[in-house]
Write a protein that holds these residues in place. Structure first.
Motif, PDB file in Angstrom:
ATOM      1  N   ILE A 192      -4.045  -5.908   2.997  1.00 52.25           N
ATOM      2  CA  ILE A 192      -2.725  -6.027   2.366  1.00 52.25           C
ATOM      3  C   ILE A 192      -1.825  -4.891   2.842  1.00 52.25           C
ATOM      4  CG2 ILE A 192      -1.463  -5.966   0.173  1.00 52.25           C
ATOM      5  CD1 ILE A 192      -3.985  -7.257  -1.102  1.00 52.25           C
ATOM      6  N   ALA A 193      -2.378  -3.682   2.918  1.00 46.78           N
ATOM      7  CA  ALA A 193      -1.597  -2.536   3.390  1.00 46.78           C
ATOM      8  C   ALA A 193      -1.105  -2.777   4.816  1.00 46.78           C
ATOM      9  CB  ALA A 193      -2.428  -1.257   3.315  1.00 46.78           C
ATOM     10  N   THR A 194      -1.965  -3.312   5.651  1.00 43.42           N
ATOM     11  CA  THR A 194      -1.582  -3.600   7.029  1.00 43.42           C
ATOM     12  C   THR A 194      -0.486  -4.660   7.084  1.00 43.42           C
ATOM     13  OG1 THR A 194      -3.797  -3.038   7.789  1.00 43.42           O
ATOM     14  CG2 THR A 194      -2.449  -4.358   9.280  1.00 43.42           C
ATOM     15  N   LEU A 195      -0.656  -5.709   6.286  1.00 41.91           N
ATOM     16  CA  LEU A 195       0.320  -6.803   6.306  1.00 41.91           C
ATOM     17  C   LEU A 195       1.672  -6.399   5.720  1.00 41.91           C
ATOM     18  CD1 LEU A 195      -1.943  -9.814   5.298  1.00 41.91           C
ATOM     19  CD2 LEU A 195      -0.962  -9.344   7.547  1.00 41.91           C
ATOM     20  N   THR A 196       1.656  -5.589   4.668  1.00 44.11           N
ATOM     21  CA  THR A 196       2.906  -5.242   4.002  1.00 44.11           C
ATOM     22  C   THR A 196       3.557  -3.992   4.561  1.00 44.11           C
ATOM     23  OG1 THR A 196       1.779  -3.922   2.314  1.00 44.11           O
ATOM     24  CG2 THR A 196       2.164  -6.279   1.821  1.00 44.11           C
ATOM     25  N   GLY A 197       2.760  -3.147   5.234  1.00 41.84           N
ATOM     26  CA  GLY A 197       3.282  -1.889   5.739  1.00 41.84           C
ATOM     27  C   GLY A 197       3.341  -0.792   4.680  1.00 41.84           C
ATOM     28  N   LEU A 198       2.827  -1.087   3.494  1.00 42.87           N
ATOM     29  CA  LEU A 198       2.800  -0.088   2.422  1.00 42.87           C
ATOM     30  C   LEU A 198       1.563   0.794   2.569  1.00 42.87           C
ATOM     31  CD1 LEU A 198       3.701  -2.382  -0.618  1.00 42.87           C
ATOM     32  CD2 LEU A 198       5.163  -0.641   0.421  1.00 42.87           C
ATOM     33  N   THR A 201       4.047  -7.202  14.248  1.00 36.98           N
ATOM     34  CA  THR A 201       4.742  -6.534  13.148  1.00 36.98           C
ATOM     35  C   THR A 201       4.042  -6.776  11.818  1.00 36.98           C
ATOM     36  OG1 THR A 201       6.219  -8.415  12.726  1.00 36.98           O
ATOM     37  CG2 THR A 201       6.964  -6.742  14.315  1.00 36.98           C
ATOM     38  N   ARG A 202       3.154  -7.763  11.760  1.00 29.79           N
ATOM     39  CA  ARG A 202       2.455  -8.090  10.519  1.00 29.79           C
ATOM     40  C   ARG A 202       1.049  -7.524  10.465  1.00 29.79           C
ATOM     41  NH1 ARG A 202       2.316 -13.906   8.933  1.00 29.79           N
ATOM     42  NH2 ARG A 202       1.800 -12.952   6.957  1.00 29.79           N
ATOM     43  N   ALA A 203       0.406  -7.376  11.634  1.00 27.89           N
ATOM     44  CA  ALA A 203      -0.979  -6.885  11.641  1.00 27.89           C
ATOM     45  C   ALA A 203      -1.339  -6.401  13.034  1.00 27.89           C
ATOM     46  CB  ALA A 203      -1.937  -8.000  11.216  1.00 27.89           C
ATOM     47  N   THR A 204      -2.327  -5.516  13.070  1.00 23.92           N
ATOM     48  CA  THR A 204      -2.849  -5.095  14.367  1.00 23.92           C
ATOM     49  C   THR A 204      -3.714  -6.226  14.916  1.00 23.92           C
ATOM     50  OG1 THR A 204      -4.870  -4.149  13.449  1.00 23.92           O
ATOM     51  CG2 THR A 204      -2.931  -2.683  13.607  1.00 23.92           C
ATOM     52  N   VAL A 205      -4.041  -6.139  16.183  1.00 22.08           N
ATOM     53  CA  VAL A 205      -4.905  -7.151  16.795  1.00 22.08           C
ATOM     54  C   VAL A 205      -6.248  -7.181  16.064  1.00 22.08           C
ATOM     55  CG1 VAL A 205      -6.087  -7.873  18.908  1.00 22.08           C
ATOM     56  CG2 VAL A 205      -3.785  -6.938  19.044  1.00 22.08           C
ATOM     57  N   LEU A 261      -7.593 -11.253   0.284  1.00 19.43           N
ATOM     58  CA  LEU A 261      -7.386 -10.168   1.242  1.00 19.43           C
ATOM     59  C   LEU A 261      -7.872  -8.861   0.635  1.00 19.43           C
ATOM     60  CD1 LEU A 261      -3.767 -10.953   2.479  1.00 19.43           C
ATOM     61  CD2 LEU A 261      -5.901 -11.435   3.669  1.00 19.43           C
ATOM     62  N   SER A 262      -8.411  -7.992   1.470  1.00 17.50           N
ATOM     63  CA  SER A 262      -8.800  -6.667   0.996  1.00 17.50           C
ATOM     64  C   SER A 262      -7.545  -5.816   0.835  1.00 17.50           C
ATOM     65  CB  SER A 262      -9.750  -6.005   1.992  1.00 17.50           C
ATOM     66  OG  SER A 262      -9.045  -5.631   3.161  1.00 17.50           O
ATOM     67  N   GLN A 263      -7.691  -4.702   0.127  1.00 16.66           N
ATOM     68  CA  GLN A 263      -6.541  -3.824  -0.060  1.00 16.66           C
ATOM     69  C   GLN A 263      -6.073  -3.259   1.271  1.00 16.66           C
ATOM     70  OE1 GLN A 263      -7.926  -1.097  -3.086  1.00 16.66           O
ATOM     71  NE2 GLN A 263      -7.477  -2.546  -4.732  1.00 16.66           N
ATOM     72  N   ASP A 320       5.008 -12.356 -15.893  1.00 12.03           N
ATOM     73  CA  ASP A 320       5.644 -11.195 -16.522  1.00 12.03           C
ATOM     74  C   ASP A 320       5.484  -9.910 -15.704  1.00 12.03           C
ATOM     75  OD1 ASP A 320       6.492 -12.781 -18.597  1.00 12.03           O
ATOM     76  OD2 ASP A 320       4.876 -12.203 -19.970  1.00 12.03           O
ATOM     77  N   LEU A 321       4.604  -9.915 -14.715  1.00 12.51           N
ATOM     78  CA  LEU A 321       4.413  -8.717 -13.885  1.00 12.51           C
ATOM     79  C   LEU A 321       5.634  -8.503 -12.988  1.00 12.51           C
ATOM     80  CD1 LEU A 321       0.735  -9.125 -12.588  1.00 12.51           C
ATOM     81  CD2 LEU A 321       1.557  -7.480 -14.285  1.00 12.51           C
ATOM     82  N   PRO A 322       5.933  -7.251 -12.658  1.00 15.06           N
ATOM     83  CA  PRO A 322       6.977  -7.003 -11.653  1.00 15.06           C
ATOM     84  C   PRO A 322       6.575  -7.664 -10.322  1.00 15.06           C
ATOM     85  CG  PRO A 322       6.348  -4.968 -12.765  1.00 15.06           C
ATOM     86  CD  PRO A 322       5.381  -6.022 -13.203  1.00 15.06           C
ATOM     87  N   GLU A 323       7.542  -8.113  -9.569  1.00 17.70           N
ATOM     88  CA  GLU A 323       7.287  -8.850  -8.321  1.00 17.70           C
ATOM     89  C   GLU A 323       6.353  -8.106  -7.387  1.00 17.70           C
ATOM     90  OE1 GLU A 323       6.935 -11.350  -5.219  1.00 17.70           O
ATOM     91  OE2 GLU A 323       7.648 -11.841  -7.208  1.00 17.70           O
ATOM     92  N   GLU A 324       6.545  -6.772  -7.201  1.00 16.28           N
ATOM     93  CA  GLU A 324       5.709  -6.044  -6.251  1.00 16.28           C
ATOM     94  C   GLU A 324       4.252  -6.023  -6.696  1.00 16.28           C
ATOM     95  OE1 GLU A 324       7.415  -2.978  -9.058  1.00 16.28           O
ATOM     96  OE2 GLU A 324       8.361  -4.450  -7.766  1.00 16.28           O
ATOM     97  N   GLN A 325       3.989  -6.051  -7.998  1.00 19.04           N
ATOM     98  CA  GLN A 325       2.615  -6.094  -8.490  1.00 19.04           C
ATOM     99  C   GLN A 325       2.057  -7.524  -8.416  1.00 19.04           C
ATOM    100  OE1 GLN A 325       2.667  -4.378 -12.409  1.00 19.04           O
ATOM    101  NE2 GLN A 325       3.021  -2.297 -11.644  1.00 19.04           N
ATOM    102  N   ARG A 326       2.859  -8.501  -8.824  1.00 19.75           N
ATOM    103  CA  ARG A 326       2.413  -9.898  -8.810  1.00 19.75           C
ATOM    104  C   ARG A 326       2.048 -10.325  -7.381  1.00 19.75           C
ATOM    105  NH1 ARG A 326       6.245 -11.991 -11.439  1.00 19.75           N
ATOM    106  NH2 ARG A 326       7.647 -12.444  -9.716  1.00 19.75           N
ATOM    107  N   SER A 327       2.876  -9.939  -6.429  1.00 27.74           N
ATOM    108  CA  SER A 327       2.626 -10.300  -5.035  1.00 27.74           C
ATOM    109  C   SER A 327       1.293  -9.731  -4.554  1.00 27.74           C
ATOM    110  CB  SER A 327       3.774  -9.782  -4.166  1.00 27.74           C
ATOM    111  OG  SER A 327       3.470  -9.936  -2.810  1.00 27.74           O
ATOM    112  N   LEU A 328       1.016  -8.481  -4.899  1.00 26.78           N
ATOM    113  CA  LEU A 328      -0.232  -7.860  -4.468  1.00 26.78           C
ATOM    114  C   LEU A 328      -1.439  -8.501  -5.141  1.00 26.78           C
ATOM    115  CD1 LEU A 328       0.850  -4.110  -4.376  1.00 26.78           C
ATOM    116  CD2 LEU A 328       0.678  -5.720  -2.471  1.00 26.78           C
TER     117      LEU A 328
END
Length: 168
Positions: A141-147, A59-63, A136-138, A119-127
């Motif tokens: 991150i997309a794979t891990l977050t599902g975004l 659920t977090r990443a592909t193999v 991590l590459s973008q 001061d950043l919004p959480e979704e930006q600070r986390s990324l």
């Protein structure tokens, strides 16, 4: 991978090894690792895959993402190990004291950066933390977050603009 994780299936591991070991070696060679080290690293990655199979979460990443993240981290570990100075290359005795003005300036910059990050919004600070502190590459991150990748890129770009503005 699930059979390796859940059942410790050696035939499934053999299939994973046959599929990923040459790809890992090629990835490492293409990233500047010499062939002998790439082979050693690929073997180590596959051994890690076997020993840490219980940590795989589909659920977090592909193999592939999981395996190549292990490979990238192992390559970094090898690079750091190889770049360590030999004991005879180390300086002995106390290091010269850094200039106090530089220390204070560095501390002030670090405080400003911590404040700007907070001061950043959480979704930006986390990324930003995953990309710059988690290395991590973008795409990872997309794979891990599902975004979606575009969302990751937009949020990081906006966060960097806000940080630049805050740090001026």
């Amino acid at each position: 991978m699930l059979r390796v994780r859940d059942e410790r299936d050696t035939d499934a591991f053999s299939a994973l090894f046959s599929h990923f070991a040459p790809r890992i070696k090629g990835f490492l060679i293409n990233s500047g690792t010499d062939p002998a080290t790439a082979e050693e690293c690929a073997q180590d990655v596959m051994a890690t895959l076997w020993h840490k199979a219980a940590q795989f979460d589909p659920t977090r990443a592909t193999v592939a993402t999981w395996v190549f993240t292990i490979a990238r981290n192992r390559r970094t570990d090898i690079f750091r190990r190889d770049r360590r100075p030999e004991p005879e290359d180390l300086t002995w005795g106390p290091e010269p004291e850094p200039d106090q003005a530089e220390v204070i300036a560095f501390q002030q910059e670090a405080t400003l950066l911590r404040t700007a990050l907070a001061d950043l919004p959480e979704e930006q600070r986390s990324l930003i933390q995953q990309a710059y502190f988690g290395d991590l590459s973008q795409s990872e991150i997309a794979t891990l977050t599902g975004l979606p990748l575009g969302t990751i890129k937009s949020r990081i770009r906006l966060a960097l603009e806000k940080l630049r503005h805050s740090l001026k």
